[in-house]
Design a protein around this motif. Structure first.
Motif, PDB file in Angstrom:
ATOM      1  N   TYR A  35      23.033  -7.392 -69.616  1.00  0.00           N
ATOM      2  CA  TYR A  35      24.444  -7.147 -69.360  1.00  0.00           C
ATOM      3  C   TYR A  35      25.260  -7.727 -70.510  1.00  0.00           C
ATOM      4  CZ  TYR A  35      23.615  -5.773 -64.498  1.00  0.00           C
ATOM      5  OH  TYR A  35      23.217  -5.114 -63.366  1.00  0.00           O
ATOM      6  N   GLY A  41      36.416 -10.623 -69.417  1.00  0.00           N
ATOM      7  CA  GLY A  41      36.041  -9.391 -68.746  1.00  0.00           C
ATOM      8  C   GLY A  41      34.910  -9.590 -67.764  1.00  0.00           C
ATOM      9  N   ALA A  42      34.455  -8.507 -67.210  1.00  0.00           N
ATOM     10  CA  ALA A  42      33.361  -8.525 -66.246  1.00  0.00           C
ATOM     11  C   ALA A  42      32.057  -8.155 -66.934  1.00  0.00           C
ATOM     12  CB  ALA A  42      33.651  -7.543 -65.112  1.00  0.00           C
ATOM     13  N   PRO A  43      30.933  -8.636 -66.439  1.00  0.00           N
ATOM     14  CA  PRO A  43      29.639  -8.187 -66.976  1.00  0.00           C
ATOM     15  C   PRO A  43      29.465  -6.690 -66.755  1.00  0.00           C
ATOM     16  CG  PRO A  43      29.362 -10.167 -65.627  1.00  0.00           C
ATOM     17  CD  PRO A  43      30.759  -9.676 -65.404  1.00  0.00           C
ATOM     18  N   PHE A  87      23.720 -11.284 -71.284  1.00  0.00           N
ATOM     19  CA  PHE A  87      22.930 -11.929 -70.241  1.00  0.00           C
ATOM     20  C   PHE A  87      21.671 -11.125 -69.964  1.00  0.00           C
ATOM     21  CE2 PHE A  87      25.947 -15.075 -68.685  1.00  0.00           C
ATOM     22  CZ  PHE A  87      27.157 -14.577 -69.135  1.00  0.00           C
ATOM     23  N   TRP A 104      19.730 -14.720 -63.084  1.00  0.00           N
ATOM     24  CA  TRP A 104      20.442 -14.586 -64.354  1.00  0.00           C
ATOM     25  C   TRP A 104      20.134 -15.700 -65.338  1.00  0.00           C
ATOM     26  CZ3 TRP A 104      23.956 -10.553 -65.276  1.00  0.00           C
ATOM     27  CH2 TRP A 104      24.228  -9.743 -64.174  1.00  0.00           C
ATOM     28  N   LEU A 106      21.668 -17.898 -68.692  1.00  0.00           N
ATOM     29  CA  LEU A 106      22.992 -18.497 -68.908  1.00  0.00           C
ATOM     30  C   LEU A 106      23.826 -17.752 -69.940  1.00  0.00           C
ATOM     31  CD1 LEU A 106      22.269 -22.320 -68.719  1.00  0.00           C
ATOM     32  CD2 LEU A 106      23.298 -20.841 -66.998  1.00  0.00           C
TER      33      LEU A 106
ATOM     34  N   TYR B  35      29.594 -13.733 -56.895  1.00  0.00           N
ATOM     35  CA  TYR B  35      29.122 -14.650 -57.923  1.00  0.00           C
ATOM     36  C   TYR B  35      30.251 -15.604 -58.302  1.00  0.00           C
ATOM     37  CZ  TYR B  35      25.044 -11.696 -59.083  1.00  0.00           C
ATOM     38  OH  TYR B  35      23.863 -10.983 -59.059  1.00  0.00           O
ATOM     39  N   GLN B  37      31.273 -17.965 -61.750  1.00  0.00           N
ATOM     40  CA  GLN B  37      30.925 -18.186 -63.150  1.00  0.00           C
ATOM     41  C   GLN B  37      31.712 -19.355 -63.724  1.00  0.00           C
ATOM     42  OE1 GLN B  37      31.794 -15.038 -66.092  1.00  0.00           O
ATOM     43  NE2 GLN B  37      29.846 -15.505 -67.071  1.00  0.00           N
ATOM     44  N   MET B  40      29.609 -24.311 -67.458  1.00  0.00           N
ATOM     45  CA  MET B  40      28.481 -25.231 -67.321  1.00  0.00           C
ATOM     46  C   MET B  40      27.298 -24.587 -66.601  1.00  0.00           C
ATOM     47  SD  MET B  40      29.165 -27.963 -68.844  1.00  0.00           S
ATOM     48  CE  MET B  40      27.857 -28.993 -68.196  1.00  0.00           C
ATOM     49  N   ARG B  41      27.565 -23.774 -65.595  1.00  0.00           N
ATOM     50  CA  ARG B  41      26.494 -23.288 -64.736  1.00  0.00           C
ATOM     51  C   ARG B  41      26.222 -21.794 -64.874  1.00  0.00           C
ATOM     52  NH1 ARG B  41      25.881 -27.270 -60.448  1.00  0.00           N
ATOM     53  NH2 ARG B  41      24.970 -25.659 -59.114  1.00  0.00           N
ATOM     54  N   GLY B  42      27.026 -21.115 -65.680  1.00  0.00           N
ATOM     55  CA  GLY B  42      26.809 -19.693 -65.864  1.00  0.00           C
ATOM     56  C   GLY B  42      27.137 -18.906 -64.605  1.00  0.00           C
ATOM     57  N   LEU B  43      26.448 -17.785 -64.435  1.00  0.00           N
ATOM     58  CA  LEU B  43      26.654 -16.923 -63.274  1.00  0.00           C
ATOM     59  C   LEU B  43      25.763 -17.380 -62.125  1.00  0.00           C
ATOM     60  CD1 LEU B  43      26.807 -13.222 -64.488  1.00  0.00           C
ATOM     61  CD2 LEU B  43      28.355 -14.283 -62.871  1.00  0.00           C
ATOM     62  N   LEU B  45      24.766 -16.765 -58.118  1.00  0.00           N
ATOM     63  CA  LEU B  45      24.895 -15.916 -56.934  1.00  0.00           C
ATOM     64  C   LEU B  45      25.245 -16.788 -55.743  1.00  0.00           C
ATOM     65  CD1 LEU B  45      24.531 -13.149 -55.524  1.00  0.00           C
ATOM     66  CD2 LEU B  45      22.144 -13.820 -55.108  1.00  0.00           C
ATOM     67  N   TYR B  48      24.728 -12.585 -50.885  1.00  0.00           N
ATOM     68  CA  TYR B  48      24.336 -11.189 -51.087  1.00  0.00           C
ATOM     69  C   TYR B  48      24.305 -10.513 -49.715  1.00  0.00           C
ATOM     70  CZ  TYR B  48      20.592  -7.608 -51.491  1.00  0.00           C
ATOM     71  OH  TYR B  48      19.820  -6.481 -51.405  1.00  0.00           O
ATOM     72  N   SER B  58      21.970 -18.655 -49.740  1.00  0.00           N
ATOM     73  CA  SER B  58      21.496 -19.962 -50.200  1.00  0.00           C
ATOM     74  C   SER B  58      22.319 -20.509 -51.360  1.00  0.00           C
ATOM     75  CB  SER B  58      20.023 -19.877 -50.611  1.00  0.00           C
ATOM     76  OG  SER B  58      19.850 -18.950 -51.663  1.00  0.00           O
ATOM     77  N   PHE B  91      33.317 -13.448 -59.176  1.00  0.00           N
ATOM     78  CA  PHE B  91      33.081 -12.012 -59.323  1.00  0.00           C
ATOM     79  C   PHE B  91      32.470 -11.444 -58.051  1.00  0.00           C
ATOM     80  CE2 PHE B  91      34.084 -11.074 -63.638  1.00  0.00           C
ATOM     81  CZ  PHE B  91      33.775 -12.204 -64.382  1.00  0.00           C
ATOM     82  N   ALA B 108      24.109  -3.218 -61.179  1.00  0.00           N
ATOM     83  CA  ALA B 108      25.182  -3.868 -60.443  1.00  0.00           C
ATOM     84  C   ALA B 108      26.495  -3.631 -61.178  1.00  0.00           C
ATOM     85  CB  ALA B 108      24.912  -5.357 -60.300  1.00  0.00           C
ATOM     86  N   PHE B 110      30.360  -4.759 -61.565  1.00  0.00           N
ATOM     87  CA  PHE B 110      31.191  -5.934 -61.303  1.00  0.00           C
ATOM     88  C   PHE B 110      32.672  -5.574 -61.253  1.00  0.00           C
ATOM     89  CE2 PHE B 110      28.503  -9.760 -61.752  1.00  0.00           C
ATOM     90  CZ  PHE B 110      27.306  -9.151 -62.090  1.00  0.00           C
ATOM     91  N   GLY B 111      33.393  -6.289 -60.392  1.00  0.00           N
ATOM     92  CA  GLY B 111      34.841  -6.248 -60.442  1.00  0.00           C
ATOM     93  C   GLY B 111      35.338  -7.100 -61.597  1.00  0.00           C
ATOM     94  N   GLN B 112      36.651  -7.098 -61.804  1.00  0.00           N
ATOM     95  CA  GLN B 112      37.244  -7.830 -62.924  1.00  0.00           C
ATOM     96  C   GLN B 112      37.341  -9.332 -62.667  1.00  0.00           C
ATOM     97  OE1 GLN B 112      37.954  -6.692 -66.111  1.00  0.00           O
ATOM     98  NE2 GLN B 112      36.648  -5.112 -65.241  1.00  0.00           N
ATOM     99  N   ARG B 115      40.247 -15.350 -61.169  1.00  0.00           N
ATOM    100  CA  ARG B 115      40.225 -16.656 -61.831  1.00  0.00           C
ATOM    101  C   ARG B 115      40.946 -17.651 -60.929  1.00  0.00           C
ATOM    102  NH1 ARG B 115      39.038 -18.554 -66.729  1.00  0.00           N
ATOM    103  NH2 ARG B 115      38.733 -16.444 -67.555  1.00  0.00           N
TER     104      ARG B 115
END
Lengths: 114, 119
Positions: A35, A41-43, A87, A104, A106, B35, B37, B40-43, B45, B48, B58, B91, B108, B110-112, B115
């Motif tokens: 991705y 923006g979004a992925p 990603f 995913w 990072l 999700y 984002q 520090m921790r990225g994306l 989940l 679901y 979880s 997200f 997948a 994603f929406g915008q 924030r």
């Protein structure tokens, strides 16, 4: 545990070729996705590999080696607009009913310079 | 289709307040993901849903977080009470997945994102 490893940053110049690697360790494997995400923006989906080998989509290609638990995204003829985060994501653990979890990395921040 | 629609795009709230994030998935998609984002921790989940049923929650950090999907076209993520460490981009994503065949190459969308800033 489950993890995906990819470089945090890559820098290249316009017109060059860059390869972003991804190694994974997951419980089960059902495919590797890539991705792209621009700042703010979004992925957005770029590519998917379920089988070994190279998949080509225009300037972007993605490769998978399941025996090595490794894949990469290859970007050719780089343009400034390719500056973004990339990603890798693996479909791993199977839930009940065959639903599969997307795990995913990072992300790799790619900076394309003139 | 307009894609995945999230609201609000930006939210600034004070610590202790309730925050509700909203998501409308793409029509016809039966899987929905929330999700979070951060740098520090990225994306991560959080939860679901498949066919409006939570399959995996979880990733929900703690009891302050809750998510619902009352029908196929709407989902909410609620944080009550909010804390500064909840500040992130949230997200929502949707995809079309057949739980029986589980075609693995489902993309997948994603929406915008929303924030969220908790001060």
């Amino acid at each position: 545990g489950q993890s995906l490893e990819q470089p945090s940053e890559v820098t290249a110049v316009e017109g060059a070729i860059v390869q972003i690697n991804c190694t994974y360790q997951t419980s089960g494997f059902y495919g590797l996705s890539w991705y792209q995400q621009h700042d703010g923006g979004a992925p957005t989906f770029l590519s998917y590999n379920a089988l070994d080998g190279l998949e080509e989509t225009g300037r972007f290609s993605s490769f998978l080696s399941r025996s090595d638990s490794y894949g990469y995204l290859l970007l050719q003829e780089l343009q400034m607009k390719d500056s973004a985060s990339y990603f890798c994501a693996v479909r791993g653990v199977v839930y009940a009913g065959n639903n599969r979890k997307l795990i995913w990395g990072l992300g790799t921040s790619l900076a394309v310079n003139p | 289709d307009a894609g995945v629609i999230q609201s609000p795009r930006h939210e600034v709230t004070e610590m202790g307040q309730e925050v509700t994030l909203r998501c409308k998935p793409i029509s016809g998609h039966n899987s929905l993901f929330w999700y979070r984002q951060t740098m520090m921790r990225g994306l991560e989940l959080l939860i679901y849903f498949n066919n409006n049923v939570p399959i995996d929650d979880s990733g929900m950090p703690e009891d302050r977080f809750s998510a619902k999907m009352p029908n196929a076209s709407f989902s909410t993520l609620k944080i009550q009470p909010s804390e500064p460490r909840d500040s992130a981009v949230y997200f929502c994503a949707s995809s079309s997945e057949d739980s029986l065949t589980a075609s693995p190459n489902t993309e997948a969308f994603f929406g915008q994102g929303t924030r969220l800033t908790v001060v």
